[in-house]
Design a protein around this motif. Structure first.
Motif, mmCIF file in Angstrom:
data_model
loop_
_atom_site.group_PDB
_atom_site.id
_atom_site.type_symbol
_atom_site.label_atom_id
_atom_site.label_comp_id
_atom_site.label_asym_id
_atom_site.label_seq_id
_atom_site.Cartn_x
_atom_site.Cartn_y
_atom_site.Cartn_z
ATOM 1 N N GLY A 1 0.828 -1.200 0.000
ATOM 2 C CA GLY A 1 0.000 0.000 0.000
ATOM 3 C C GLY A 1 0.857 1.242 0.000
ATOM 4 N N THR B 1 -4.880 6.919 1.407
ATOM 5 C CA THR B 1 -4.052 5.892 2.038
ATOM 6 C C THR B 1 -4.832 4.585 2.145
ATOM 7 N N THR B 2 -4.352 3.571 1.429
ATOM 8 C CA THR B 2 -4.995 2.259 1.432
ATOM 9 C C THR B 2 -3.929 1.190 1.626
ATOM 10 N N ALA C 1 -6.658 3.300 10.568
ATOM 11 C CA ALA C 1 -7.335 2.903 9.329
ATOM 12 C C ALA C 1 -8.612 2.139 9.633
ATOM 13 N N THR D 1 -12.431 -1.846 5.352
ATOM 14 C CA THR D 1 -13.565 -1.681 4.446
ATOM 15 C C THR D 1 -14.075 -3.035 3.961
ATOM 16 N N THR E 1 -8.607 -5.066 3.152
ATOM 17 C CA THR E 1 -8.325 -3.696 2.744
ATOM 18 C C THR E 1 -8.607 -2.732 3.887
ATOM 19 N N THR F 1 -8.345 1.445 4.987
ATOM 20 C CA THR F 1 -8.203 2.784 4.415
ATOM 21 C C THR F 1 -8.213 3.846 5.512
ATOM 22 N N THR G 1 -9.397 7.549 5.834
ATOM 23 C CA THR G 1 -10.227 8.542 5.154
ATOM 24 C C THR G 1 -9.969 9.957 5.661
#
Length: 387
Positions: free
Chosen positions: A42, A50-51, A89, A92, A96, A98, A100
């Motif tokens: 990532g 940002t993932t 994070a 999701t 994964t 993320t 936000t």
């Protein structure tokens, strides 16, 4: 636990003093990698984007991300080398994660991803964020009956800036049928009249695609930190994407040297051996380690950067000779009771026939844009005002 045996091709170079040449001795030890290798990849992207993907390898799959193998959910945080936790994070889907929240890079600070998974503590190396310059231009080169070469140009006047780049792209294109179909056929309801001015028409469609290759460039051997007309995508003659209007959004990232080398090795692995977990000619371990078990093998790399993007449109008239290979001149006539057979032969209704109860048919691709791979999902940014 079942194991996957992979041969690592190691080459040792030996030299002898006083000899002009050395020797190269291949050594191929059998190394057993367990089927449950952790894969972490990532980017830390400011201000948004940002993932982090955290998953595990599967013997029956060459995929990076297999959510079914993730195990317990990870607790993923973004930290700085100043000892602060910047953001947490959110998980999701599957493996994964993320961030936000808006984040900003501070001068002199380095950043890392820290996470807890299955009772173990993991962390990437602290990396210095790279600031990505604007893309100067995205253009294309085309000679009749040859490929369309889509190219990117960029530069950075900062003498201390990194000279390593990575690009991704998102394509969208409009497909317009050669003719507007006044009717269509349904096995359930028979002949159905179409309205060109409503969304149930099959005259206008859109297609989309995203890059699935690792696209890199560097200017480290050049006087200027500048890349001109660097090829990122080549499409062949007659490609359906240029039938009406084509759009490509190119996204650019600046990489530090270690991130570039990691992705360049990964690119070579995929292109030369056909997959990530085929016999490896190069090292694929990245910059993530297990703090509880430093010997654990972890695949992947974390880097920090910003992104810039540039959208380019290409009109059909700019690509002469890019025409559909399907012949739309042949227009047989069918009675209504024969329409089911016609549709099974790949035909569609064009219009009413001269005799009552008859219909003029045509190759379905000539009147039905969905038959050419399109859908009615019009992009929000699309400049043409029809549906």
């Amino acid at each position: 636990m079942k194991k996957l045996s992979i041969k690592l091709h190691l080459v040792f170079y030996c030299t002898m003093i006083g000899l002009a040449t050395g020797c190269i001795t291949p050594y191929e030890p059998d190394v057993e990698w367990i089927n449950d290798l952790l894969v972490v990849e990532g980017a830390i992207i400011a201000p948004y984007g940002t993932t982090i993907h955290i998953n595990r390898t599967d013997e029956g799959s060459s995929s990076f991300y297999d959510p079914s193998l993730t195990g317990k959910k990870a607790i993923v945080t973004l930290i700085s080398d100043k000892g602060t936790t910047i953001a947490t994070a959110k998980n999701t889907t599957g493996g994964t994660y993320t961030i936000t929240d808006s984040i900003s890079f501070k001068p002199g600070e380095k950043y890392a991803i820290h996470f807890l998974l299955d009772g173990k503590e993991y962390q990437s190396d602290f990396v210095e964020p790279q600031i990505t310059p604007e893309i100067d231009e995205v253009n294309f080169q085309y000679k009749e009956q040859e490929e369309v070469n889509i190219r990117v140009s960029t530069h950075n006047d900062n003498p201390n800036a990194s000279r390593y780049y990575r690009w991704t792209y998102k394509e969208d294109w409009e497909i317009v049928s050669d003719y507007f179909a006044q009717y269509t056929w349904s096995e359930e309801t028979g002949v159905v009249k179409l309205n060109q001015f409503t969304s149930n028409n099959t005259h206008y469609c859109w297609g989309s695609n995203s890059s699935n290759r690792i696209i890199l460039g560097k200017s480290d051997n050049m006087t200027e930190n500048r890349l001109r007309n660097h090829s990122i995508l080549k499409l062949g003659p007659g490609d359906n994407r240029f039938s009406y209007l084509y759009s490509i959004l190119v996204t650019q990232q600046t990489l530090d040297k270690k991130a570039y080398e990691y992705f360049d090795n990964l690119r070579k692995n995929v292109e030369q051996t056909g997959g990530l977990f085929a016999p490896q000619p190069t090292e694929i371990r990245g910059n993530i380690s297990c703090l509880d078990d430093p010997e654990e093998i972890i695949i992947g790399h974390i880097y920090a950067t910003t992104e810039t993007s540039y959208r380019c449109y290409i009109k059909a008239e700019e690509i002469p000779g890019m025409s559909d290979i399907y012949d739309c001149r042949d227009q047989p006539v069918f009675w209504e009771e024969m329409l089911s057979m016609a549709y099974h032969q790949g035909l569609a209704i064009l219009k009413l026939g001269e005799d009552p109860g008859t219909y003029v048919c045509i190759n379905r691709r000539c009147v039905d844009c969905t038959a050419r791979g399109g859908s009615k999902n019009k992009p929000d940014f699309w400049p043409k005002n029809h549906q």
